[in-house]
Design a protein around this motif. Structure first.
Motif, PDB file in Angstrom:
ATOM      1  N   ALA A   1      -7.929   0.858  -4.046  1.00 12.60           N
ATOM      2  CA  ALA A   1      -7.881   1.303  -2.654  1.00 12.60           C
ATOM      3  C   ALA A   1      -7.874   2.821  -2.588  1.00 12.60           C
ATOM      4  O   ALA A   1      -7.166   3.484  -3.331  1.00 12.60           O
ATOM      5  CB  ALA A   1      -6.638   0.746  -1.970  1.00 12.60           C
ATOM      6  N   GLU A   2      -8.683   3.354  -1.681  1.00 14.62           N
ATOM      7  CA  GLU A   2      -8.730   4.799  -1.487  1.00 14.62           C
ATOM      8  C   GLU A   2      -7.779   5.260  -0.395  1.00 14.62           C
ATOM      9  O   GLU A   2      -7.346   6.406  -0.394  1.00 14.62           O
ATOM     10  CB  GLU A   2     -10.157   5.236  -1.141  1.00 14.62           C
ATOM     11  CG  GLU A   2     -11.117   5.034  -2.287  1.00 14.62           C
ATOM     12  CD  GLU A   2     -12.524   5.499  -1.949  1.00 14.62           C
ATOM     13  OE1 GLU A   2     -12.719   6.144  -0.904  1.00 14.62           O
ATOM     14  OE2 GLU A   2     -13.424   5.213  -2.744  1.00 14.62           O
TER      15      GLU A   2
ATOM     16  N   LEU B   1      -4.426   4.109   2.507  1.00  7.62           N
ATOM     17  CA  LEU B   1      -3.294   3.213   2.723  1.00  7.62           C
ATOM     18  C   LEU B   1      -3.747   1.947   3.436  1.00  7.62           C
ATOM     19  O   LEU B   1      -3.312   0.844   3.086  1.00  7.62           O
ATOM     20  CB  LEU B   1      -2.203   3.939   3.518  1.00  7.62           C
ATOM     21  CG  LEU B   1      -0.955   3.131   3.842  1.00  7.62           C
ATOM     22  CD1 LEU B   1      -0.299   2.583   2.582  1.00  7.62           C
ATOM     23  CD2 LEU B   1       0.021   3.982   4.642  1.00  7.62           C
ATOM     24  N   ALA B   2      -4.647   2.068   4.404  1.00  8.20           N
ATOM     25  CA  ALA B   2      -5.150   0.888   5.115  1.00  8.20           C
ATOM     26  C   ALA B   2      -5.839  -0.081   4.156  1.00  8.20           C
ATOM     27  O   ALA B   2      -5.635  -1.299   4.240  1.00  8.20           O
ATOM     28  CB  ALA B   2      -6.110   1.319   6.218  1.00  8.20           C
ATOM     29  N   GLN B   3      -6.644   0.432   3.246  1.00  6.42           N
ATOM     30  CA  GLN B   3      -7.318  -0.420   2.265  1.00  6.42           C
ATOM     31  C   GLN B   3      -6.303  -1.099   1.345  1.00  6.42           C
ATOM     32  O   GLN B   3      -6.464  -2.260   0.985  1.00  6.42           O
ATOM     33  CB  GLN B   3      -8.312   0.391   1.443  1.00  6.42           C
ATOM     34  CG  GLN B   3      -9.510   0.856   2.222  1.00  6.42           C
ATOM     35  CD  GLN B   3     -10.397   1.814   1.424  1.00  6.42           C
ATOM     36  OE1 GLN B   3     -10.013   2.330   0.379  1.00  6.42           O
ATOM     37  NE2 GLN B   3     -11.589   2.063   1.943  1.00  6.42           N
ATOM     38  N   LEU B   4      -5.265  -0.370   0.974  1.00  4.70           N
ATOM     39  CA  LEU B   4      -4.238  -0.950   0.104  1.00  4.70           C
ATOM     40  C   LEU B   4      -3.533  -2.114   0.793  1.00  4.70           C
ATOM     41  O   LEU B   4      -3.271  -3.141   0.168  1.00  4.70           O
ATOM     42  CB  LEU B   4      -3.211   0.115  -0.297  1.00  4.70           C
ATOM     43  CG  LEU B   4      -2.054  -0.407  -1.144  1.00  4.70           C
ATOM     44  CD1 LEU B   4      -2.539  -0.802  -2.539  1.00  4.70           C
ATOM     45  CD2 LEU B   4      -0.946   0.616  -1.236  1.00  4.70           C
ATOM     46  N   LEU B   5      -3.236  -1.970   2.078  1.00  4.02           N
ATOM     47  CA  LEU B   5      -2.567  -3.048   2.802  1.00  4.02           C
ATOM     48  C   LEU B   5      -3.418  -4.304   2.823  1.00  4.02           C
ATOM     49  O   LEU B   5      -2.902  -5.413   2.669  1.00  4.02           O
ATOM     50  CB  LEU B   5      -2.215  -2.599   4.221  1.00  4.02           C
ATOM     51  CG  LEU B   5      -1.160  -1.493   4.302  1.00  4.02           C
ATOM     52  CD1 LEU B   5      -0.974  -1.061   5.743  1.00  4.02           C
ATOM     53  CD2 LEU B   5       0.151  -1.926   3.685  1.00  4.02           C
ATOM     54  N   VAL B   6      -4.720  -4.158   2.961  1.00  2.00           N
ATOM     55  CA  VAL B   6      -5.629  -5.314   2.909  1.00  2.00           C
ATOM     56  C   VAL B   6      -5.605  -5.906   1.499  1.00  2.00           C
ATOM     57  O   VAL B   6      -5.457  -7.117   1.315  1.00  2.00           O
ATOM     58  CB  VAL B   6      -7.061  -4.912   3.319  1.00  2.00           C
ATOM     59  CG1 VAL B   6      -8.054  -6.035   3.031  1.00  2.00           C
ATOM     60  CG2 VAL B   6      -7.099  -4.514   4.784  1.00  2.00           C
TER      61      VAL B   6
ATOM     62  N   THR C   1       5.207   1.520   7.132  1.00  2.05           N
ATOM     63  CA  THR C   1       4.764   2.045   5.845  1.00  2.05           C
ATOM     64  C   THR C   1       5.238   3.478   5.630  1.00  2.05           C
ATOM     65  O   THR C   1       5.409   4.242   6.585  1.00  2.05           O
ATOM     66  CB  THR C   1       3.219   2.030   5.746  1.00  2.05           C
ATOM     67  OG1 THR C   1       2.664   2.741   6.851  1.00  2.05           O
ATOM     68  CG2 THR C   1       2.681   0.611   5.734  1.00  2.05           C
ATOM     69  N   ALA C   2       5.406   3.807   4.353  1.00  2.00           N
ATOM     70  CA  ALA C   2       5.743   5.176   3.963  1.00  2.00           C
ATOM     71  C   ALA C   2       5.022   5.484   2.660  1.00  2.00           C
ATOM     72  O   ALA C   2       4.847   4.606   1.804  1.00  2.00           O
ATOM     73  CB  ALA C   2       7.240   5.334   3.776  1.00  2.00           C
ATOM     74  N   VAL C   3       4.578   6.717   2.526  1.00  2.00           N
ATOM     75  CA  VAL C   3       3.968   7.189   1.291  1.00  2.00           C
ATOM     76  C   VAL C   3       4.778   8.379   0.813  1.00  2.00           C
ATOM     77  O   VAL C   3       4.953   9.357   1.551  1.00  2.00           O
ATOM     78  CB  VAL C   3       2.483   7.581   1.496  1.00  2.00           C
ATOM     79  CG1 VAL C   3       1.901   8.164   0.213  1.00  2.00           C
ATOM     80  CG2 VAL C   3       1.670   6.380   1.952  1.00  2.00           C
TER      81      VAL C   3
ATOM     82  N   LYS D   1      -6.488   7.188   7.425  1.00  2.00           N
ATOM     83  CA  LYS D   1      -6.705   8.601   7.088  1.00  2.00           C
ATOM     84  C   LYS D   1      -5.897   9.050   5.873  1.00  2.00           C
ATOM     85  O   LYS D   1      -6.187  10.107   5.302  1.00  2.00           O
ATOM     86  CB  LYS D   1      -6.325   9.480   8.275  1.00  2.00           C
ATOM     87  CG  LYS D   1      -7.173   9.239   9.493  1.00  2.00           C
ATOM     88  CD  LYS D   1      -6.697  10.084  10.654  1.00  2.00           C
ATOM     89  CE  LYS D   1      -7.467   9.758  11.916  1.00  2.00           C
ATOM     90  NZ  LYS D   1      -6.967  10.502  13.069  1.00  2.00           N
ATOM     91  N   VAL D   2      -4.886   8.268   5.491  1.00  2.00           N
ATOM     92  CA  VAL D   2      -4.015   8.659   4.373  1.00  2.00           C
ATOM     93  C   VAL D   2      -4.658   8.241   3.062  1.00  2.00           C
ATOM     94  O   VAL D   2      -4.758   7.063   2.744  1.00  2.00           O
ATOM     95  CB  VAL D   2      -2.611   8.040   4.529  1.00  2.00           C
ATOM     96  CG1 VAL D   2      -1.752   8.332   3.312  1.00  2.00           C
ATOM     97  CG2 VAL D   2      -1.949   8.570   5.792  1.00  2.00           C
ATOM     98  N   ARG D   3      -5.109   9.226   2.291  1.00  2.94           N
ATOM     99  CA  ARG D   3      -5.760   8.976   1.009  1.00  2.94           C
ATOM    100  C   ARG D   3      -4.695   8.816  -0.077  1.00  2.94           C
ATOM    101  O   ARG D   3      -3.716   9.547  -0.104  1.00  2.94           O
ATOM    102  CB  ARG D   3      -6.700  10.123   0.666  1.00  2.94           C
ATOM    103  CG  ARG D   3      -7.620  10.398   1.845  1.00  2.94           C
ATOM    104  CD  ARG D   3      -9.055  10.512   1.692  1.00  2.94           C
ATOM    105  NE  ARG D   3      -9.758  10.213   0.513  1.00  2.94           N
ATOM    106  CZ  ARG D   3     -10.705   9.276   0.473  1.00  2.94           C
ATOM    107  NH1 ARG D   3     -10.970   8.537   1.505  1.00  2.94           N
ATOM    108  NH2 ARG D   3     -11.386   9.097  -0.617  1.00  2.94           N
ATOM    109  N   LEU D   4      -4.926   7.865  -0.970  1.00  3.71           N
ATOM    110  CA  LEU D   4      -3.987   7.604  -2.059  1.00  3.71           C
ATOM    111  C   LEU D   4      -4.374   8.391  -3.301  1.00  3.71           C
ATOM    112  O   LEU D   4      -5.552   8.662  -3.541  1.00  3.71           O
ATOM    113  CB  LEU D   4      -3.964   6.111  -2.377  1.00  3.71           C
ATOM    114  CG  LEU D   4      -3.534   5.190  -1.233  1.00  3.71           C
ATOM    115  CD1 LEU D   4      -3.599   3.742  -1.674  1.00  3.71           C
ATOM    116  CD2 LEU D   4      -2.138   5.552  -0.734  1.00  3.71           C
ATOM    117  N   ALA D   5      -3.357   8.737  -4.085  1.00  6.67           N
ATOM    118  CA  ALA D   5      -3.561   9.485  -5.325  1.00  6.67           C
ATOM    119  C   ALA D   5      -2.686   8.882  -6.417  1.00  6.67           C
ATOM    120  O   ALA D   5      -1.702   8.194  -6.136  1.00  6.67           O
ATOM    121  CB  ALA D   5      -3.203  10.956  -5.116  1.00  6.67           C
ATOM    122  N   ASP D   6      -3.051   9.149  -7.653  1.00  4.33           N
ATOM    123  CA  ASP D   6      -2.228   8.698  -8.781  1.00  4.33           C
ATOM    124  C   ASP D   6      -0.791   9.154  -8.575  1.00  4.33           C
ATOM    125  O   ASP D   6      -0.539  10.297  -8.175  1.00  4.33           O
ATOM    126  CB  ASP D   6      -2.752   9.270 -10.099  1.00  4.33           C
ATOM    127  CG  ASP D   6      -3.997   8.550 -10.590  1.00  4.33           C
ATOM    128  OD1 ASP D   6      -4.089   7.322 -10.405  1.00  4.33           O
ATOM    129  OD2 ASP D   6      -4.876   9.212 -11.154  1.00  4.33           O
ATOM    130  N   GLY D   7       0.135   8.245  -8.840  1.00  5.03           N
ATOM    131  CA  GLY D   7       1.548   8.575  -8.763  1.00  5.03           C
ATOM    132  C   GLY D   7       2.185   8.368  -7.403  1.00  5.03           C
ATOM    133  O   GLY D   7       3.402   8.505  -7.268  1.00  5.03           O
TER     134      GLY D   7
END
Length: 73
Positions: free
Chosen positions: A22-23, A25-30, A41-43, A55-61
């Motif tokens: 997932a790139e 947060l929305a994609q990760l939830l799916v 949700t919280a990042v 709009k929230v892009r995920l990164a390693d860690g």
């Protein structure tokens, strides 16, 4: 032939380490099965409103928390 490679990110979701393609947060939830559930949700400790998740892009860690409402008393 054109192929695309999905880059996996090493993240933590609710305390569980995982590799995700997932790139956002929305994609990760799916990906994690939360698409049809009302959740908070919280990042990395920062609250993310539902309208901002795409709009929230995920990164390693990254550390993601997904919380659902509890009923009962």
């Amino acid at each position: 032939m054109i192929t695309t490679t999905t880059r996996l990110r090493e993240i933590t979701v609710n305390g569980r380490a995982l590799a995700s393609g997932a790139e956002t947060l929305a994609q990760l939830l799916v990906e994690e099965g939360f698409a049809d559930i009302k959740v908070a949700t919280a990042v990395n400790g920062d609250f993310v409103a539902e309208r901002q998740r795409a709009k929230v892009r995920l990164a390693d860690g990254d550390r993601i928390e997904v919380l659902s409402a509890r009923q009962g008393g």
